[in-house]
Motif scaffolding. Structure first.
Motif, PDB file in Angstrom:
ATOM      1  N   GLY A   1      29.644  57.435  43.285  1.00 38.65           N
ATOM      2  CA  GLY A   1      30.457  57.103  42.611  1.00 38.65           C
ATOM      3  C   GLY A   1      30.861  56.067  43.020  1.00 38.65           C
ATOM      4  O   GLY A   1      31.446  54.892  43.898  1.00 38.65           O
ATOM      5  N   ILE A   2      31.516  54.929  41.878  1.00 40.18           N
ATOM      6  CA  ILE A   2      31.918  53.452  42.512  1.00 40.18           C
ATOM      7  C   ILE A   2      33.512  53.211  41.635  1.00 40.18           C
ATOM      8  O   ILE A   2      33.375  53.484  40.220  1.00 40.18           O
ATOM      9  CB  ILE A   2      31.233  52.010  41.825  1.00 40.18           C
ATOM     10  CG1 ILE A   2      30.226  52.043  43.119  1.00 40.18           C
ATOM     11  CG2 ILE A   2      32.105  51.048  41.771  1.00 40.18           C
ATOM     12  CD1 ILE A   2      29.786  50.771  42.545  1.00 40.18           C
ATOM     13  N   LYS A   3      34.739  53.380  41.508  1.00 34.05           N
ATOM     14  CA  LYS A   3      36.029  53.175  41.406  1.00 34.05           C
ATOM     15  C   LYS A   3      35.851  52.276  39.831  1.00 34.05           C
ATOM     16  O   LYS A   3      35.594  51.434  40.873  1.00 34.05           O
ATOM     17  CB  LYS A   3      36.586  53.573  41.653  1.00 34.05           C
ATOM     18  CG  LYS A   3      38.564  53.795  41.192  1.00 34.05           C
ATOM     19  CD  LYS A   3      39.462  53.725  42.429  1.00 34.05           C
ATOM     20  CE  LYS A   3      40.690  54.447  41.902  1.00 34.05           C
ATOM     21  NZ  LYS A   3      41.886  54.319  42.580  1.00 34.05           N
ATOM     22  N   TYR A   4      36.684  52.091  39.414  1.00 32.20           N
ATOM     23  CA  TYR A   4      36.284  51.274  37.937  1.00 32.20           C
ATOM     24  C   TYR A   4      37.824  50.261  38.248  1.00 32.20           C
ATOM     25  O   TYR A   4      39.096  50.571  39.187  1.00 32.20           O
ATOM     26  CB  TYR A   4      36.914  51.262  37.393  1.00 32.20           C
ATOM     27  CG  TYR A   4      37.060  51.017  35.604  1.00 32.20           C
ATOM     28  CD1 TYR A   4      35.768  50.422  34.833  1.00 32.20           C
ATOM     29  CD2 TYR A   4      38.641  50.159  35.368  1.00 32.20           C
ATOM     30  CE1 TYR A   4      36.310  49.477  33.399  1.00 32.20           C
ATOM     31  CE2 TYR A   4      38.264  49.421  34.332  1.00 32.20           C
ATOM     32  CZ  TYR A   4      36.837  49.034  33.741  1.00 32.20           C
ATOM     33  OH  TYR A   4      37.050  48.097  32.306  1.00 32.20           O
ATOM     34  N   GLY A   5      37.367  49.019  38.498  1.00 31.15           N
ATOM     35  CA  GLY A   5      37.978  47.960  39.367  1.00 31.15           C
ATOM     36  C   GLY A   5      37.999  48.094  40.599  1.00 31.15           C
ATOM     37  O   GLY A   5      39.009  47.175  41.126  1.00 31.15           O
ATOM     38  N   SER A   6      37.235  48.612  41.192  1.00 33.59           N
ATOM     39  CA  SER A   6      37.227  48.468  43.066  1.00 33.59           C
ATOM     40  C   SER A   6      36.681  47.356  43.746  1.00 33.59           C
ATOM     41  O   SER A   6      35.493  46.234  42.246  1.00 33.59           O
ATOM     42  CB  SER A   6      36.330  49.809  43.003  1.00 33.59           C
ATOM     43  OG  SER A   6      34.885  49.435  42.931  1.00 33.59           O
ATOM     44  N   TRP A   7      36.454  46.785  44.309  1.00 36.18           N
ATOM     45  CA  TRP A   7      35.518  45.558  45.414  1.00 36.18           C
ATOM     46  C   TRP A   7      34.239  45.054  45.062  1.00 36.18           C
ATOM     47  O   TRP A   7      33.637  44.694  44.476  1.00 36.18           O
ATOM     48  CB  TRP A   7      35.731  45.153  46.353  1.00 36.18           C
ATOM     49  CG  TRP A   7      34.634  46.819  47.480  1.00 36.18           C
ATOM     50  CD1 TRP A   7      35.264  47.895  47.806  1.00 36.18           C
ATOM     51  CD2 TRP A   7      33.931  45.858  47.969  1.00 36.18           C
ATOM     52  NE1 TRP A   7      34.327  48.743  48.495  1.00 36.18           N
ATOM     53  CE2 TRP A   7      33.473  47.417  48.307  1.00 36.18           C
ATOM     54  CE3 TRP A   7      32.512  44.685  47.641  1.00 36.18           C
ATOM     55  CZ2 TRP A   7      31.882  47.675  48.720  1.00 36.18           C
ATOM     56  CZ3 TRP A   7      31.671  45.375  48.849  1.00 36.18           C
ATOM     57  CH2 TRP A   7      31.298  46.616  48.902  1.00 36.18           C
ATOM     58  N   SER A   8      33.790  46.284  44.883  1.00 35.75           N
ATOM     59  CA  SER A   8      32.137  46.135  44.381  1.00 35.75           C
ATOM     60  C   SER A   8      31.818  46.020  42.800  1.00 35.75           C
ATOM     61  O   SER A   8      30.698  45.427  41.977  1.00 35.75           O
ATOM     62  CB  SER A   8      31.577  47.708  44.850  1.00 35.75           C
ATOM     63  OG  SER A   8      32.033  48.264  43.878  1.00 35.75           O
ATOM     64  N   LEU A   9      32.277  46.784  42.255  1.00 34.75           N
ATOM     65  CA  LEU A   9      32.300  46.381  40.627  1.00 34.75           C
ATOM     66  C   LEU A   9      32.570  45.183  40.327  1.00 34.75           C
ATOM     67  O   LEU A   9      32.146  43.685  39.605  1.00 34.75           O
ATOM     68  CB  LEU A   9      33.121  47.447  39.453  1.00 34.75           C
ATOM     69  CG  LEU A   9      32.822  48.878  39.313  1.00 34.75           C
ATOM     70  CD1 LEU A   9      32.565  49.312  38.597  1.00 34.75           C
ATOM     71  CD2 LEU A   9      30.941  48.303  38.785  1.00 34.75           C
TER      72      LEU A   9
ATOM     73  N   THR B   1      33.716  38.991  32.584  1.00 34.72           N
ATOM     74  CA  THR B   1      34.350  40.433  34.401  1.00 34.72           C
ATOM     75  C   THR B   1      34.870  41.584  33.285  1.00 34.72           C
ATOM     76  O   THR B   1      35.321  41.983  32.461  1.00 34.72           O
ATOM     77  CB  THR B   1      35.034  39.759  35.218  1.00 34.72           C
ATOM     78  OG1 THR B   1      36.243  39.708  34.640  1.00 34.72           O
ATOM     79  CG2 THR B   1      34.246  38.780  35.778  1.00 34.72           C
ATOM     80  N   LEU B   2      35.209  42.321  34.896  1.00 39.18           N
ATOM     81  CA  LEU B   2      36.468  43.753  34.400  1.00 39.18           C
ATOM     82  C   LEU B   2      37.847  43.526  33.351  1.00 39.18           C
ATOM     83  O   LEU B   2      38.280  44.047  32.597  1.00 39.18           O
ATOM     84  CB  LEU B   2      36.153  44.641  34.981  1.00 39.18           C
ATOM     85  CG  LEU B   2      34.728  45.621  36.331  1.00 39.18           C
ATOM     86  CD1 LEU B   2      35.755  46.244  37.169  1.00 39.18           C
ATOM     87  CD2 LEU B   2      35.046  46.083  35.476  1.00 39.18           C
ATOM     88  N   ALA B   3      37.939  41.861  34.137  1.00 35.25           N
ATOM     89  CA  ALA B   3      39.380  41.389  33.536  1.00 35.25           C
ATOM     90  C   ALA B   3      39.632  41.110  32.944  1.00 35.25           C
ATOM     91  O   ALA B   3      40.349  40.409  32.098  1.00 35.25           O
ATOM     92  CB  ALA B   3      39.961  41.169  34.992  1.00 35.25           C
ATOM     93  N   GLY B   4      38.422  40.786  31.550  1.00 34.33           N
ATOM     94  CA  GLY B   4      38.600  40.129  30.629  1.00 34.33           C
ATOM     95  C   GLY B   4      38.432  38.854  30.917  1.00 34.33           C
ATOM     96  O   GLY B   4      37.676  37.903  29.568  1.00 34.33           O
ATOM     97  N   PHE B   5      37.630  38.599  31.999  1.00 30.54           N
ATOM     98  CA  PHE B   5      38.079  36.512  32.056  1.00 30.54           C
ATOM     99  C   PHE B   5      36.134  36.319  32.573  1.00 30.54           C
ATOM    100  O   PHE B   5      35.477  37.224  32.108  1.00 30.54           O
ATOM    101  CB  PHE B   5      38.199  36.226  33.291  1.00 30.54           C
ATOM    102  CG  PHE B   5      39.730  36.803  34.102  1.00 30.54           C
ATOM    103  CD1 PHE B   5      40.517  35.656  33.485  1.00 30.54           C
ATOM    104  CD2 PHE B   5      40.204  37.539  35.114  1.00 30.54           C
ATOM    105  CE1 PHE B   5      41.731  35.636  33.526  1.00 30.54           C
ATOM    106  CE2 PHE B   5      41.193  37.716  34.760  1.00 30.54           C
ATOM    107  CZ  PHE B   5      42.497  36.465  34.997  1.00 30.54           C
ATOM    108  N   GLY B   6      35.871  35.349  31.718  1.00 31.19           N
ATOM    109  CA  GLY B   6      34.001  34.620  31.690  1.00 31.19           C
ATOM    110  C   GLY B   6      34.414  34.606  32.906  1.00 31.19           C
ATOM    111  O   GLY B   6      34.317  34.272  33.975  1.00 31.19           O
ATOM    112  N   THR B   7      32.431  34.748  32.938  1.00 34.11           N
ATOM    113  CA  THR B   7      31.979  34.811  34.357  1.00 34.11           C
ATOM    114  C   THR B   7      31.313  33.575  33.540  1.00 34.11           C
ATOM    115  O   THR B   7      30.601  33.441  32.839  1.00 34.11           O
ATOM    116  CB  THR B   7      30.682  35.793  34.158  1.00 34.11           C
ATOM    117  OG1 THR B   7      29.583  36.161  32.780  1.00 34.11           O
ATOM    118  CG2 THR B   7      31.493  36.826  34.142  1.00 34.11           C
ATOM    119  N   GLU B   8      30.767  32.870  35.044  1.00 36.78           N
ATOM    120  CA  GLU B   8      29.451  31.768  35.620  1.00 36.78           C
ATOM    121  C   GLU B   8      28.155  31.618  34.880  1.00 36.78           C
ATOM    122  O   GLU B   8      27.650  32.981  35.617  1.00 36.78           O
ATOM    123  CB  GLU B   8      29.967  30.987  36.135  1.00 36.78           C
ATOM    124  CG  GLU B   8      31.494  31.082  36.559  1.00 36.78           C
ATOM    125  CD  GLU B   8      31.685  29.575  37.551  1.00 36.78           C
ATOM    126  OE1 GLU B   8      31.329  27.771  37.106  1.00 36.78           O
ATOM    127  OE2 GLU B   8      32.652  30.076  39.169  1.00 36.78           O
TER     128      GLU B   8
END
Length: 299
Positions: A29-37, A120-127
């Motif tokens: 399990g990976i917590k939403y917003g965790s470092w891995s995600l 990303t999860l935070a809604g920022f664009g990805t490169e």
């Protein structure tokens, strides 16, 4: 939970978590917003389309369950591992099973590499993971012929780690950090790669080694760097993974990740483990698959 080390370590911590769950037949399990995600979505699996569809695809692709609320954990006996423990985790699987599973994970990641679309999860664009290749080679990126040298000194512990690696692989305990012109030339010249660009990616801690290569009359004219505005860790990674020749430092987990990814994607000419033979000639001391040997390093 805090991460341990830099990007190379963090990626291997995640892959080792997958390995641990497989070895012990438990749900990861990976917590939403965790470092891995946050880490993964910078480079892979960017969110496009509906969030529910993205979540379903991500969980199915990696056999992971995303945990949104702690109340969801009530039905589980939860095992928590520190990221430092994940990095040093050594599976009891056979070498073949261990290497096969890691390569399967790596192929899954690169089948879902970020193209610059999505968020990303935070809604920022990805490169785009191809940003470095695009900056250097433009529309010719898919057919570009080039080598990559990964310069990594590893602060004050580089030689100590490399010395430990050399005891298991027979590689030179200094060459992959110093990256002297003779060492590079011995790899590239027989492959006729001194006629093509040599991309240097580094942590900017080994300036003397870079300068030595630039001063070399044969190597120097081919040295190129990614333009500053296009430099980012994902772009550097892709440059290394897709290069015709990759020369890295086996003490670096980032070099190791690139080398493992190259093997998973069927790329050859990866040079991490090199040593002089009895006649003083540089030779490969440990084959490509050594990057998966659990005796060689902690990643």
């Amino acid at each position: 939970v805090e991460t341990y080390g830099r990007i190379g370590n963090n990626l291997m911590e995640f892959i080792h978590a997958l390995q641990y769950s497989r070895d012990n037949d438990i749900q990861l399990g990976i917590k939403y917003g965790s470092w891995s995600l946050r880490l993964l979505l910078r480079m892979f699996f960017s969110i496009t389309g509906e969030a529910d569809q993205w979540k379903e695809h991500f969980e199915r692709a990696l056999c992971i369950k995303i945990i949104h609320k702690t109340t969801e954990l009530k039905e589980y006996d939860v095992i928590r591992l520190d990221t430092k423990d994940l990095l040093s985790y050594k599976s009891n699987e056979s070498f073949v099973e261990y290497a096969s599973f890691q390569q399967q994970v790596l192929r899954t990641l690169f089948q879902n590499y970020n193209t610059g679309e999505g968020t990303t999860l935070a809604g920022f664009g990805t490169e785009s993971m191809c940003k470095g290749i695009d900056a250097l080679f433009g529309s010719d990126g898919a057919s570009a012929i080039y080598s990559v040298i990964h310069m990594r000194r590893l602060e004050f512990v580089g030689y100590t780690i490399l010395d430990a690696v050399s005891k298991h692989t027979g590689c030179d305990p200094r060459a992959a950090i110093e990256m002297r012109p003779e060492y590079i030339r011995n790899i590239l010249k027989p492959l006729h790669m001194l006629d093509y660009p040599i991309v240097v990616i580094s942590d900017d801690q080994n300036i003397e080694a870079v300068q030595r290569l630039m001063d070399d009359p044969e190597i120097g004219p081919q040295i190129v760097f990614v333009p500053e505005e296009a430099v980012w860790i994902g772009g550097d990674m892709t440059l290394g993974v897709l290069s015709n020749v990759f020369i890295g430092n086996p003490a670096s987990s980032f070099s190791g990740f690139i080398a493992k990814s190259r093997l998973a994607l069927g790329k050859g000419h990866t040079y991490l483990f090199r040593a002089r033979d009895n006649e003083g000639k540089w030779q490969t001391s440990c084959g490509d698959s050594c990057v998966f040997d659990k005796r060689v390093n902690h990643f």
